[in-house]
Write a protein that holds these residues in place. Structure first.
Motif, mmCIF file in Angstrom:
data_model
loop_
_atom_site.group_PDB
_atom_site.id
_atom_site.type_symbol
_atom_site.label_atom_id
_atom_site.label_comp_id
_atom_site.label_asym_id
_atom_site.label_seq_id
_atom_site.Cartn_x
_atom_site.Cartn_y
_atom_site.Cartn_z
ATOM 1 N N TRP B 98 0.819 -1.151 0.014
ATOM 2 C CA TRP B 98 0.041 0.026 0.024
ATOM 3 C C TRP B 98 1.016 1.080 0.236
ATOM 4 N N LYS B 99 0.416 2.133 -0.606
ATOM 5 C CA LYS B 99 1.304 3.305 -0.538
ATOM 6 C C LYS B 99 0.496 4.536 -0.023
ATOM 7 N N VAL B 100 0.955 5.247 0.838
ATOM 8 C CA VAL B 100 0.375 6.343 1.702
ATOM 9 C C VAL B 100 1.107 7.726 1.448
ATOM 10 N N ALA B 101 0.512 8.571 0.656
ATOM 11 C CA ALA B 101 1.154 9.915 0.302
ATOM 12 C C ALA B 101 0.358 10.975 0.423
ATOM 13 N N ASN B 102 1.134 12.186 1.064
ATOM 14 C CA ASN B 102 0.503 13.577 1.287
ATOM 15 C C ASN B 102 1.277 14.309 0.167
ATOM 16 N N VAL B 103 0.445 14.685 -0.755
ATOM 17 C CA VAL B 103 0.874 15.570 -1.869
ATOM 18 C C VAL B 103 0.432 17.042 -1.975
#
Lengths: 168, 266
Positions: B98-103
């Motif tokens: 899973w990828k958890v990103a704040n963009v």
């Protein structure tokens, strides 16, 4: 599904050289009796590796099989096994997984037929134990497949004496 | 000394949620390698000098995007913004990575109006109308920020490692949830879809409070954008790279920032 997984593993193992005439592989593992306040039986994995650390086959996984909901949550704590093969397996697996074992001498007997596809050569049996509220230990026992031989090693914390016998 | 403290304070209050000129942005999972039919992972996100030490500011998670192994978008649960950290949980309901990103992205601008220096920040679309007609000395920078981490239930997969056409991103060669102390891991940096060469990557391990030496490392990407890190010890690591592009003709300057958090096991 389980049968499919086993068949796939066997096919991969037979890719290289000619298989050795089947002997049996017996591994004896001592789980030490520890006098600690909260003792839980360790999770233990036993598998065969090549000398370059690539996994060949998982022989045994002792975990809380009866706890269907959460028993597999801590399989990852056997970190080395998890990374080298455990995480790709579907558990429970027939003839591989069983409940955790009590302190004392425990044995894993692998009939030659189960390793029929394994080419003769140098291998290592690896035993890894991880205990709740306790530590983790890995013991490696090099052996030769394709001829009768014995080998032994010993853990110092979570595992005791380990011995291995290959019969013809 | 006093001047630089004042400057840091000014940047900290004015900066974009994650621009982190003075402070480091981090998004740290409570575990990265999981087994079982499903699993829960908690995340803390903050901005501070010491990575993973929540003592300065909580991260604004308005740009949080969670991608499941099957490509679907997942929702965080139990979101809370505390004083020094934002926290949430993620329920891993399918095996894989899973990828958890704040963009985030936008424009930072400074200009002078009637002899007074002013600042503006906002979305690129609002920028043309945001600067008053009489403004002089307009300096604008396009910013893009990505702070991300990865967690895996069961066997690692690589479906979430996509290469978007814009921004600074990391493309794993070594899987980020398959890292062990003493081993080398290779990753590639890509800027706007093209290999980012000659970029410095800072590698910092958490736990600085319990040792005297920060033990940071710096590596530089090669022609293909690749860099290699040999993990000296187990721990939670923070990787950071910045690509600054000067203004050119009609195109304003750009500042792209990337942060990844990765766990290295014994």
């Amino acid at each position: 599904m389980r049968k499919l997984t086993l068949a796939a593993t066997a096919a991969m193992a037979s890719a290289a050289a000619a298989p050795a005439l089947a002997g049996d592989l017996n591994v004896s593992v001592e789980i030490p009796r520890l006098s600690v306040a909260a003792y839980h039986r360790p999770y233990v994995a036993v598998w065969i590796e090549r000398p370059d650390n690539t996994a060949v086959r998982t022989l045994a996984v002792w975990y809380e099989v009866s706890n269907v909901a959460e028993g597999k949550d801590w399989l990852k704590d056997m970190r080395t096994w998890w990374r080298r093969g455990g995480r790709a397996m579907t558990l429970p697996a027939d003839g591989v997984s069983s409940a955790t074992k009590a302190p004392g001498r425990q044995t894993v007997s692998v009939p030659g037929a189960r390793l029929a596809g394994l080419p003769a050569g140098d291998y290592v049996v690896v035993i890894e134990a991880a205990r709740e509220l306790g530590g983790r230990e890995v013991v490696r026992v090099p052996f030769r497949w394709g001829a009768a031989n014995t080998a032994r090693a010993s853990g110092s914390t979570e595992l005791g004496a380990v011995s291995l016998t290959v019969t013809r | 000394m006093k001047k630089s403290i004042a400057l840091i304070a000014a940047l900290a209050t004015l900066a974009l949620p994650m621009s982190a000129q003075a402070h480091r942005a981090w998004l740290a999972p409570t575990s990265t390698v999981l087994s079982g039919a499903d699993a829960w992972v908690g995340f803390d996100a903050g901005m501070s000098n010491g990575v993973f030490i929540p003592d300065h500011a909580a991260m604004n998670l308005a740009g949080l995007v969670i991608t499941a192994p099957d490509g679907s978008t997942a929702q965080p649960e139990n979101m809370v913004r505390a004083r020094y950290r934002s926290s949430f949980d993620l329920h891993l309901t399918q095996p894989g990575t899973w990828k958890v990103a704040n963009v985030s992205s936008g424009i930072n601008a400074t200009y002078r109006e009637n002899g007074e220096e002013k600042r503006w920040r906002g979305q690129a679309a609002e920028f043309p109308g945001a600067i008053p007609a009489g403004a002089t000395d307009v300096v604008a920078t396009r910013t893009s920020n990505r702070v991300e981490t990865f967690v895996t239930l069961g066997a690692p997969t690589d479906t979430v490692f996509t290469n978007p056409a814009s921004g600074l991103v990391l493309i794993p060669v070594t899987h980020p949830n398959d890292l062990a102390a003493g081993e080398a891991a290779t990753f590639k940096l890509s800027m706007d879809g093209v290999a980012a060469s000659g970029v410095e990557v800072t590698v910092a391990r958490g736990g600085t409070r319990y040792r005297d030496n920060p033990e940071e490392m710096t590596v530089t990407t090669g022609a293909d954008g690749a860099f290699t890190v040999t993990w000296p010890e187990p721990g939670m690591y923070w990787l950071n790279a910045t690509v600054r592009t000067p203004a050119q003709g009609e195109t304003i300057a750009a500042n792209a920032q990337y942060v990844a958090v990765m766990e290295v096991l014994p």
